[in-house]
Write a protein that holds these residues in place. Structure first.
Motif: not given
Length: 133
Positions: A20, A24, A27-28, A42
């Motif tokens: 996770q 994430f 992605l950020i 991020g």
């Protein structure tokens, strides 16, 4: 519930937290479009996910064979608070490259030292295993 069931559940949760944080965080970083505060956030989330790397490797049995991995959590802990500071500073004012170097140097140094220590350990272990009759 037995202790083994609880231990297995914790192993899966550690691996889930690792995945996770990595997903994430990436992605950020990807959607930040070179916007410094989002990029720093991020990286912070990515390091938060990597904080569970030691636990995930322990559940896979790799943690006990390589002592250098013990220091991974220390590296991530040394990087958390400077990243929070840089994130807040990048929102309120400008952050220079010198700020990044100054605040993240301990974590980077410890990461490189741990990497060298781990690679030396792995090469010694593989040379010793090759010599066994």
């Amino acid at each position: 519930m037995t202790i083994e069931t609880i231990y297995k559940t914790l192993q899966y949760l550690n691996i889930l937290c690792l995945l996770q944080g990595v997903i994430f965080g990436l992605l950020i970083i990807n959607i930040s479009n070179k916007h410094k505060p989002l990029t720093i956030l991020g990286v912070f989330i990515l390091l938060g996910g990597f904080n569970y790397l030691g636990f995930a490797l322990e559940s896979l049995g790799f943690y006990t064979t390589n002592e250098g991995i013990i220091y991974l959590n220390l590296i991530f802990i040394l990087s958390f608070f400077p990243l929070i500071y840089l994130y807040i500073k990048s929102i309120t004012s400008t952050v220079t490259k010198l700020d990044y170097i100054y605040h993240l140097a301990p974590g980077i140094f410890l990461f490189l030292a741990t990497l060298v220590y781990t690679l030396i350990n792995l090469s010694i272990e593989s040379s010793l295993s090759d010599q066994d009759p």
